[in-house]
Write an enzyme that holds these catalytic residues in place. Sequence first.
Site, short mmCIF file in Angstrom:
data_model
loop_
_atom_site.label_atom_id
_atom_site.label_comp_id
_atom_site.label_asym_id
_atom_site.label_seq_id
_atom_site.Cartn_x
_atom_site.Cartn_y
_atom_site.Cartn_z
N HIS A 192 -3.12 3.09 -4.56
CA HIS A 192 -2.47 2.68 -3.30
C HIS A 192 -1.03 2.19 -3.53
O HIS A 192 -0.57 1.28 -2.84
CB HIS A 192 -3.28 1.56 -2.62
N GLU B 52 -10.06 2.06 -4.94
CA GLU B 52 -9.79 3.48 -4.65
C GLU B 52 -8.65 4.06 -5.49
O GLU B 52 -7.77 4.73 -4.97
CB GLU B 52 -9.48 3.63 -3.16
N ASP C 52 0.87 -1.19 0.00
CA ASP C 52 0.00 0.00 0.00
C ASP C 52 0.90 1.22 0.00
O ASP C 52 2.12 1.10 -0.11
CB ASP C 52 -0.95 -0.02 1.22
C1 ACM Z 1 -10.99 -1.16 0.55
O1 ACM Z 1 -11.51 -1.18 1.67
N1 ACM Z 1 -10.44 -0.04 0.10
C2 ACM Z 1 -10.96 -2.35 -0.30
#
Ligand code: ACM
Length: 635
Positions: free
Chosen positions: A277, A354, A203
């Site tokens: 991410h 995201e 991440d």
């Molecule tokens: C997530 O909770 N962004 C998969």
Amino acid sequence: MKKLSLLLGCCFISLFSVAQKASNNLAIIPEPVSVITRTGAFILPQSILIKAGSAEQVSLVSSYLQKKLFTATGRVVKVNAHGTLATIKLIINSKTDTELGKEGYHLVVGKKGVLISANEAAGLFYGVQTFLQLLPKEIESPVAVSAVNWVAPCADIKDYPRFGWRGLMLDVSRHFFTKDEVKQYIDQMVRYKYNLLHMHLTDDEGWRVEIKSLPRLTTVGAYNVKKVGEFGEFSAPTPDEPRNYGGFYTQADIKELVQYGKDRFLNIMPEIDVPGHSLAAIVAYPELSCTAGADKYQVRSGEHIMDFDKGVITALVDNTLNPSSEKTYAFLDKVVTEVAQLFPFGYIHMGGDECAKNFWAQSDSVKMLMQKEGLKTMEEVQSYFEKRVEKIVESKGKKFMGWDEIIEGGLGPKAAVMSWRGIQGGITAAKLGHEVVMSPTTYAYLDYMQSDLVMEPHVYETLRLNKSYEFEPVPDGVDSKLVLGGQANLWTEQVYNLRQAEYMTWPRGFAIAESVWSPKDKKNWNNFYPRVEKQFGRLNEDEVKYAPSMYDPSFQPSLTTDSLVKVELINEIPNLDIYYSFDNSYPDRFYPKYDGPIIAPKDATQLRLITYRGKEPIGRMITMPIAELRKRLKR
Ligand code: ACM
């Protein structure tokens, strides 16, 4: 004669109380398919013999049981393949019992002995877990305990899971958990018959798996600056702050963890979260970005880098991989090649959640890609990326999985979807004929607070135990064969150590375990929460932390006609008494007892309360500022 009948009476009473005590222990989580209790109890002898075959998988189960029994009881525990007089027999069925499947078992606890039979060793392992839950809670003690009545109630239990995918996700990127901590987490999971650990390995805050062909991912990408406070609002690190918080798993560590799981019938699924991410990867290899200046970026330490206003995600630094560069796909090929070799599990999760697209929208290179490929929207750009990654994953002999955003611009041919933004993504994907795993925020997000904001480390939302318990992985109208199962996710932005990870996981992990193992019609909240309380005793023995948040009431404020704050308190579990004060002192059971909405006196600044069961305080002391209740009225 009188003496004899007195003696017989005493024997009867003491036997009765042993059996009574034993049946009090019947609080199995997850609830089995069928339980028939019988009269009497099995008493663990001083010298215990486990009969089990010597096949490797069966030996794993017998050694596990041997170790558990020896550790907690201190008694002699032997394993033998030919023990006709054995106290506990672990038997692989010579003829398959189709009802039990691969993971089911049949456990018979009789007065003279215990028999666990199954088609496969995994079933024996789960039979052992159930048997251990029938023994007194001290069986979970890491040291031998004396003065325990080692009895289990006689019972006949047939059991098998509803789903083959029963997972927990642990975010080891936001907080790095050591190899030993991950093992402890696995130990806790398997007791409740979880069979999958999903490791969120990468991440913005850290890359946690050694990729030998890309060493900077871990020499540079695995460390940030330790901060505490409100994640997302931390001050940006200054150049002199040491970047020494984090760590990574070497390939040897990963192999050890995979083996550790396998020995406990648990798979590990890796997640490499791309294209969003991805700041840690970009800091290690800035050429993966389409944005000039990425070489100045640093691994995130929890400072503000993304806006989520009105559902539109805007990145303040470009934490996405460049979908228009062949370098990105060459990089991912290298990563996936090594990851596929490290993790035998059939699926690799490639993230996809995201992904901010504002930097892509500014990139000439991305614009050229759109023209060349006829891509009209940024979602289609992500879909182009996902389909290429799917091919890479499949070229290594693995199945591709992603978060439900991968549906948006068009799903790849065989992509499996993990539905997190509710269950809709899962429904859409299943209707298109794709495999689905359900892990919706609504029920299964373990990073969410477990009771009121004033009582918990602040995270986005509250998800109480009783809501988690409503988790149903198969929505109406969906082909259940496409729903592989469900899992709960523990994101660790606000989790800084294993104790807190445990606190966030239990007891909601019990609710999810029951939702993915037990028959739907066996789920019953009024029957579940007393079992949760019994399991607390087991966690106490093993010194595993858990949240007592189900004893915290929730607050429902309103306003009286003369503008005073009125508050209704709602308990999650019945038969608890709440005592309260408005005078700043700490209430106990001699204070006013709540019996309906209460009105804060005009000048009161806080409501304090505590929950009791009878004479025993059971909940935590809660202090609720009246100003906070007023603030909530305005929302
Ligand atoms: C997530 O909770 N962004 C998969």
